[in-house]
Motif scaffolding. Structure first.
Motif, PDB file in Angstrom:
ATOM      1  N   ALA A  66      13.681   8.898  26.808  1.00 19.34           N
ATOM      2  CA  ALA A  66      15.476   9.462  27.085  1.00 19.34           C
ATOM      3  C   ALA A  66      16.192   8.796  27.714  1.00 19.34           C
ATOM      4  N   THR A  67      16.662   7.416  27.486  1.00 18.58           N
ATOM      5  CA  THR A  67      16.904   6.787  28.646  1.00 18.58           C
ATOM      6  C   THR A  67      18.281   5.902  27.720  1.00 18.58           C
ATOM      7  N   ASP A  68      18.137   6.661  27.053  1.00 15.18           N
ATOM      8  CA  ASP A  68      19.167   6.176  25.646  1.00 15.18           C
ATOM      9  C   ASP A  68      20.275   7.410  25.460  1.00 15.18           C
ATOM     10  N   ILE A  69      19.328   8.294  25.457  1.00 14.91           N
ATOM     11  CA  ILE A  69      19.787   9.566  25.104  1.00 14.91           C
ATOM     12  C   ILE A  69      20.402  10.271  26.328  1.00 14.91           C
ATOM     13  N   ILE A  70      19.809  10.036  27.657  1.00 18.84           N
ATOM     14  CA  ILE A  70      20.352  10.890  28.792  1.00 18.84           C
ATOM     15  C   ILE A  70      21.662   9.862  28.898  1.00 18.84           C
ATOM     16  N   TRP A  71      22.301   9.278  28.740  1.00 15.26           N
ATOM     17  CA  TRP A  71      23.653   9.229  29.082  1.00 15.26           C
ATOM     18  C   TRP A  71      24.904   9.590  27.896  1.00 15.26           C
ATOM     19  N   GLY A  72      24.344  10.664  27.349  1.00 15.67           N
ATOM     20  CA  GLY A  72      25.336  11.274  26.598  1.00 15.67           C
ATOM     21  C   GLY A  72      25.187  12.915  27.674  1.00 15.67           C
ATOM     22  N   GLN A  73      24.706  12.674  28.531  1.00 12.85           N
ATOM     23  CA  GLN A  73      24.432  14.065  29.762  1.00 12.85           C
ATOM     24  C   GLN A  73      24.113  15.320  29.529  1.00 12.85           C
ATOM     25  N   GLY A  74      22.974  14.787  28.906  1.00 11.38           N
ATOM     26  CA  GLY A  74      21.510  15.590  27.747  1.00 11.38           C
ATOM     27  C   GLY A  74      20.514  15.094  27.428  1.00 11.38           C
ATOM     28  N   ASP A  90      26.688   2.912  36.634  1.00 10.02           N
ATOM     29  CA  ASP A  90      26.917   3.211  38.309  1.00 10.02           C
ATOM     30  C   ASP A  90      27.078   4.420  38.125  1.00 10.02           C
ATOM     31  N   PHE A  91      26.724   5.819  36.870  1.00 14.67           N
ATOM     32  CA  PHE A  91      27.402   6.859  36.596  1.00 14.67           C
ATOM     33  C   PHE A  91      25.633   7.528  36.725  1.00 14.67           C
ATOM     34  N   ARG A  92      25.492   8.827  37.824  1.00 15.94           N
ATOM     35  CA  ARG A  92      24.624   8.830  37.824  1.00 15.94           C
ATOM     36  C   ARG A  92      24.052  10.153  37.000  1.00 15.94           C
ATOM     37  N   THR A  93      22.989   9.961  35.622  1.00 14.14           N
ATOM     38  CA  THR A  93      22.692  11.077  34.600  1.00 14.14           C
ATOM     39  C   THR A  93      22.245  12.281  35.213  1.00 14.14           C
ATOM     40  N   PRO A  94      22.357  13.141  34.508  1.00 14.57           N
ATOM     41  CA  PRO A  94      21.597  14.387  35.405  1.00 14.57           C
ATOM     42  C   PRO A  94      20.406  14.522  34.353  1.00 14.57           C
ATOM     43  N   GLY A  95      19.395  13.190  34.355  1.00  9.82           N
ATOM     44  CA  GLY A  95      18.267  13.273  34.194  1.00  9.82           C
ATOM     45  C   GLY A  95      16.563  14.708  34.734  1.00  9.82           C
ATOM     46  N   SER A  96      16.353  14.812  33.826  1.00 10.30           N
ATOM     47  CA  SER A  96      15.507  16.099  34.500  1.00 10.30           C
ATOM     48  C   SER A  96      14.006  16.436  33.174  1.00 10.30           C
ATOM     49  N   TYR A  97      13.192  16.810  34.032  1.00 12.28           N
ATOM     50  CA  TYR A  97      11.820  17.061  33.158  1.00 12.28           C
ATOM     51  C   TYR A  97      12.111  18.423  32.731  1.00 12.28           C
ATOM     52  N   ALA A  98      12.441  19.295  33.579  1.00 13.37           N
ATOM     53  CA  ALA A  98      13.493  20.435  32.664  1.00 13.37           C
ATOM     54  C   ALA A  98      13.346  20.572  31.621  1.00 13.37           C
ATOM     55  N   ASN A  99      14.280  19.455  30.663  1.00 13.38           N
ATOM     56  CA  ASN A  99      15.219  19.457  29.728  1.00 13.38           C
ATOM     57  C   ASN A  99      13.975  19.474  28.544  1.00 13.38           C
ATOM     58  N   PHE A 100      12.942  19.715  29.366  1.00 13.81           N
ATOM     59  CA  PHE A 100      11.727  19.561  27.680  1.00 13.81           C
ATOM     60  C   PHE A 100      11.860  20.593  26.623  1.00 13.81           C
ATOM     61  N   LEU A 101      11.539  20.388  25.285  1.00 13.53           N
ATOM     62  CA  LEU A 101      11.512  20.999  24.366  1.00 13.53           C
ATOM     63  C   LEU A 101       9.945  21.746  23.404  1.00 13.53           C
ATOM     64  N   ILE A 102       9.785  23.677  23.784  1.00 11.87           N
ATOM     65  CA  ILE A 102       8.812  23.426  23.180  1.00 11.87           C
ATOM     66  C   ILE A 102       8.803  24.035  22.071  1.00 11.87           C
ATOM     67  N   CYS A 103       8.054  23.282  20.726  1.00 12.39           N
ATOM     68  CA  CYS A 103       8.275  23.455  19.405  1.00 12.39           C
ATOM     69  C   CYS A 103       6.653  23.557  19.091  1.00 12.39           C
ATOM     70  N   ASN A 104       6.455  23.657  17.343  1.00  9.24           N
ATOM     71  CA  ASN A 104       5.152  24.254  17.025  1.00  9.24           C
ATOM     72  C   ASN A 104       4.757  23.084  17.466  1.00  9.24           C
ATOM     73  N   ALA A 105       5.165  22.298  16.960  1.00 11.87           N
ATOM     74  CA  ALA A 105       4.086  20.628  17.288  1.00 11.87           C
ATOM     75  C   ALA A 105       3.853  20.410  18.989  1.00 11.87           C
ATOM     76  N   GLY A 106       4.364  20.171  19.812  1.00 13.71           N
ATOM     77  CA  GLY A 106       3.605  20.238  21.098  1.00 13.71           C
ATOM     78  C   GLY A 106       4.810  20.542  22.219  1.00 13.71           C
ATOM     79  N   VAL A 107       5.421  20.175  23.455  1.00 17.23           N
ATOM     80  CA  VAL A 107       6.219  20.318  24.228  1.00 17.23           C
ATOM     81  C   VAL A 107       6.494  19.124  24.243  1.00 17.23           C
ATOM     82  N   ILE A 108       7.422  18.696  23.737  1.00 16.52           N
ATOM     83  CA  ILE A 108       8.744  17.271  23.978  1.00 16.52           C
ATOM     84  C   ILE A 108       9.189  16.786  25.644  1.00 16.52           C
ATOM     85  N   VAL A 109       8.683  15.895  26.443  1.00 12.06           N
ATOM     86  CA  VAL A 109       9.667  15.609  26.980  1.00 12.06           C
ATOM     87  C   VAL A 109      10.643  14.544  27.333  1.00 12.06           C
TER      88      VAL A 109
END
Length: 345
Positions: A325-333, A277-296
């Motif tokens: 990232a559906t389990d990670i996003i519970w932490g609000q990031g 019942d908590f709406r998490t801040p899920g967003s595709y903008a929270n990607f990481l750009i790294c040498n191996a790729g863009v992790i979305v």
């Protein structure tokens, strides 16, 4: 002399990395009950993806946790030679905000760290003293000089184009729970002097479920020197519609230092990611750009493929990698919140 006066600046995230730093999650207040253990498989997939192209620096709370991690590296077929584990006591996992901000000086081939103050997003989640100490610990480990501006600043609140501009939000940087003694112009002066930029571009607010008071890395990100992807919500009945549309219109009016209008590409939001019942801040903008790729981050949603396709068109020089990232996003990031890149010089 300030870092800017010495020729230092914070490079764009697509600049080549020596490593990416993470703070290994251990705080079950962020992932309550069984959710901490449940998110580890997604977190190790994140480590694995980064490690394909650069070292991963892991801040680990204690030896017991280090032993667990080493066992899991083997389980997930992660090359342990790509992982640097440091025993550094920490309070939580959000290395983007409490980790070191690395500056480079291409002329002198030097680097330094900015030791911004950290107060857990306005004192929301004490204690945070160990997290606040982390930049100095990593500066000592790397043998780098560091500078301490003595104001609060979080890495997720700013995004850089590497050419003198930084994007941020008023709801966060101007929030009285951070630096109430500073005006907007004074905060801009700190940002310019200690990140080595010339221009601060402001949007207004952030998305629902974001307990950071509106970090920019959930709403708008540079993908090259003159282009941003902007999170948009097309459902007018959604709580995020108005604020994201307002930010979008502001960005469409922005001009860069060279006088060019900012190029804005719309990036749809996922369907609401609601857990217990908590709406998490899920967003595709929270990607990481790294040498191996863009992790979305992806969310088992029909817009996952749409977002990955849009970002693939933005990044022609490296693959775009969607990770659950559906389990990670519970932490609000998500992935960007969890990481802080260390650039080469």
């Amino acid at each position: 002399m300030t870092p800017k006066q010495q020729g230092f600046f914070f490079p764009a995230e697509w600049h080549n990395h020596v490593a990416t730093w993470l703070t290994f999650p251990h705080n079950d207040h962020s992932w309550q009950g069984d959710k901490l253990a449940k998110m580890y498989p997604q977190y190790f997939q994140f480590i694995k993806a980064i490690s394909k192209g650069e070292k991963v620096g892991l801040n680990v709370n204690d030896e017991k946790l280090k032993t667990f991690i080493l066992e899991e590296l083997d389980r997930y077929s992660i090359d342990a030679n790509q992982i640097e584990i440091l025993i550094n006591p920490t309070n939580d996992a959000w290395c983007r905000d409490h980790g070191p901000a690395f500056l480079i000086n291409p002329e002198t081939k030097q680097r330094m760290i900015v030791n911004w103050g950290y107060n857990a997003w306005g004192g929301k989640y004490p204690p945070f003293g160990d997290d606040d100490n982390l930049p100095v610990q990593i500066a000592k480990y790397r043998g780098l000089e560091y500078v301490t501006p003595n104001i609060i600043m979080e890495g997720g609140s700013v995004d850089f184009n590497g050419a003198g501009s930084v994007l941020t939000s008023r709801s966060c940087l101007l929030n009285p729970n951070r630096n109430p003694h500073l005006s907007q112009s004074q905060i801009e002066e700190y940002v310019c002097n200690y990140y080595g930029v010339e221009q601060v571009l402001w949007v207004n607010d952030g998305i629902v479920g974001d307990d950071t008071d509106g970090h920019i890395d959930d709403t708008a990100r540079f993908v090259n020197e003159d282009t941003v992807v902007a999170a948009v919500e097309y459902n007018k009945n959604d709580e995020n519609y108005e604020v994201l549309n307002e930010n979008l219109q502001l960005m469409k009016q922005m001009r860069l230092l060279n006088g060019k209008q900012l190029n804005v590409i719309e990036l749809p939001m996922p369907a609401p990611v609601v857990i217990d019942d908590f709406r998490t801040p899920g967003s595709y903008a929270n990607f990481l750009i790294c040498n191996a790729g863009v992790i979305v981050p992806t969310y088992q949603c029909k817009n996952d493929d749409v977002a990955l396709d849009i970002l693939s068109q933005c990044f022609k020089d490296r693959p775009v990698i969607g990770l659950e990232a559906t389990d990670i996003i519970w932490g609000q990031g998500s992935f960007h919140c969890l990481s802080q890149q260390e650039p080469s010089v």
